[in-house]
Design an enzyme around this catalytic site. Structure first.
Site, PDB file in Angstrom:
ATOM      1  N   PRO A  76       0.797  -1.237   0.000  1.00  0.00           N
ATOM      2  CA  PRO A  76       0.000   0.000   0.000  1.00  0.00           C
ATOM      3  C   PRO A  76       0.825   1.279   0.000  1.00  0.00           C
ATOM      4  O   PRO A  76       0.448   2.263  -0.648  1.00  0.00           O
ATOM      5  CB  PRO A  76      -0.840  -0.128   1.273  1.00  0.00           C
ATOM      6  CG  PRO A  76      -0.988  -1.607   1.475  1.00  0.00           C
ATOM      7  CD  PRO A  76       0.318  -2.190   1.029  1.00  0.00           C
ATOM      8  N   SER A  77       1.946   1.302   0.706  1.00  0.00           N
ATOM      9  CA  SER A  77       2.768   2.513   0.723  1.00  0.00           C
ATOM     10  C   SER A  77       3.355   2.807  -0.660  1.00  0.00           C
ATOM     11  O   SER A  77       3.519   3.973  -1.040  1.00  0.00           O
ATOM     12  CB  SER A  77       3.887   2.388   1.754  1.00  0.00           C
ATOM     13  OG  SER A  77       4.727   1.286   1.462  1.00  0.00           O
ATOM     14  N   VAL A  78       3.652   1.757  -1.430  1.00  0.00           N
ATOM     15  CA  VAL A  78       4.156   1.943  -2.792  1.00  0.00           C
ATOM     16  C   VAL A  78       3.033   2.439  -3.698  1.00  0.00           C
ATOM     17  O   VAL A  78       3.246   3.296  -4.568  1.00  0.00           O
ATOM     18  CB  VAL A  78       4.764   0.631  -3.332  1.00  0.00           C
ATOM     19  CG1 VAL A  78       5.149   0.763  -4.803  1.00  0.00           C
ATOM     20  CG2 VAL A  78       5.971   0.231  -2.503  1.00  0.00           C
ATOM     21  N   MET A  90       2.769   6.076  -2.982  1.00  0.00           N
ATOM     22  CA  MET A  90       3.909   6.797  -3.540  1.00  0.00           C
ATOM     23  C   MET A  90       3.767   7.011  -5.038  1.00  0.00           C
ATOM     24  O   MET A  90       3.995   8.116  -5.552  1.00  0.00           O
ATOM     25  CB  MET A  90       5.192   6.023  -3.220  1.00  0.00           C
ATOM     26  CG  MET A  90       6.459   6.620  -3.803  1.00  0.00           C
ATOM     27  SD  MET A  90       6.903   5.888  -5.413  1.00  0.00           S
ATOM     28  CE  MET A  90       7.399   4.237  -4.918  1.00  0.00           C
TER      29      MET A  90
END
Length: 393
Positions: free
Chosen positions: A68-70, A73
């Site tokens: 999810p963080s990617v 980003m």
């Protein structure tokens, strides 16, 4: 419960890096668990990738839901806006397309996937969550989706080794392209804006993605009989796998050369790899398995599964990291380990790359990509069948 878990995940992402308000809103709105049926609710809201289709006989899955963080980003890099028309290459679960649909509102989202099962999964989950208006197409992503052109934004959620001419044709001038671009053994999420016959970057981030099907410019060769040491390289590079294997089989000690650069235990040093690729066509990736390390077949690389390595014929030099002084703020020293008749020169050249990175550790190069037949006066470039890549610091 799902809302709480979703908000907690987004809070954790925001604690690491800010994202635009519309990306945050979309991630707090779209239920990721609904795109991962059968997965425990709490597992749908962890910072982990989730495989949705295996690829038998291959080391990587055929398709997966990205970390999810990617996702956050890359949406930040893409900068989608209300009214935009978006093309996504790699439908995955359909989750990313749903996020895009939330953001562009009156615009459109088209997502393409070559695998019929993956495309069907995305279509089914998008319908079930109220995103019927997203267009899902089962097709080779390298062809794009010309029926809905032109696009304001194109995003690839699969690793791309070369930028096909079809994507150029389908992206508006002034539009943005975000993709996990693969070159010289590394993958970075690169954000590019089109200016006529040039794609110009304004940011890049280290990442890892399943490679797109249909591009075969990356090669992998074993360097020992057990296939526990491998070199990954591009088709334009002069690599002699048999010669490298013979060099390593001699079991001679590595020639070691320290650099002047020290790092802390959590300090990233992947910029060494990026810096080296700006002007050195010998940069590849070395992969060493735990079995090879246990057998002490060679000096331990900095990151065994993916370390930059300079290759010249039957000689190689790769990045190492050595602990020096446990009490120091930066207690690890970067250096090179080299083997073969050109070991000394390769080690010296790699140390030069390390020290160049050390002179400005936060520097990020600008990447300019042009079509392969574009006549350019720029200096060093990496040539691929459909594009030409130049990096400048």
């Amino acid at each position: 419960m799902a809302d709480q878990l979703r908000n907690r995940l987004v809070d954790a992402i925001l604690a690491e890096r800010p994202v635009p308000a519309d990306v945050e809103r979309a991630m707090r709105t779209v239920p990721r668990d609904a795109f991962l049926p059968g997965l425990k609710l709490e597992n749908a809201y962890t910072g982990q990738a989730v495989t949705i289709k295996d690829n038998p006989g291959k080391p990587l899955p055929l398709s997966c839901a990205s970390v999810p963080s990617v996702v956050a980003m890359m949406l930040d890099q893409l900068d989608p806006r209300a009214g935009d028309d978006i093309l996504e290459i790699g439908a995955g679960t359909g989750y990313n397309a749903a996020l895009l649909a939330e953001i562009v509102d009156r615009g459109s989202v088209t997502t393409v996937d070559i695998d019929p099962d993956v495309a069907l999964h995305a279509r089914t989950r998008l319908n079930a969550t109220g995103y019927e208006h997203v267009t899902v197409i089962e097709r080779d992503g390298l062809l794009g989706a010309p029926e809905n052109t032109p696009y304001d934004r194109i995003i690839a959620t699969v690793g791309v080794w070369d930028i096909p001419a079809t994507w150029w044709d389908q992206l508006k001038d002034g539009g943005r392209l975000v993709l996990p671009l693969r070159w010289r053994g590394q993958t970075r999420a690169v954000a590019l804006t089109r200016h006529g016959d040039r794609l110009v970057s304004d940011g890049m981030e280290l990442c890892g993605f399943v490679p797109i099907i249909g591009q075969n410019g990356e090669k992998t060769s074993p360097l020992n009989a057990d296939d526990t040491i491998r070199v990954h390289y591009d088709e334009d590079q002069d690599v002699d796998p048999d010669g490298l294997a013979a060099t390593l089989q001699t079991r001679r000690p590595a020639l070691e050369a320290p650099s002047a650069q020290r790092v802390g235990g959590e300090e990233p040093f992947d910029g060494v790899w990026l810096r080296a690729t700006a002007g050195d066509d010998r940069v590849c990736r070395l992969e060493v398995t735990s079995k090879a390390l246990e057998q002490e077949l060679l000096r331990r690389p900095a990151i065994p599964v993916r370390s930059p390595v300079l290759v010249d014929g039957n000689s190689l030099a790769y990045l190492t990291i050595t602990r020096e002084g446990a009490d120091a703020e930066r207690s690890f020293r970067l250096g090179a380990a080299a083997y073969g008749p050109r070991a000394e020169k390769l080690a010296r050249d790699l140390v030069a790359h390390i020290d160049a990175w050390g002179s400005n550790r936060l520097a990020v190069p600008q990447m300019v990509i042009t079509p392969a037949d574009y006549v350019s006066t720029t200096g060093h470039a990496i040539s691929k069948p459909e594009s030409r890549i130049a990096l400048t610091y």
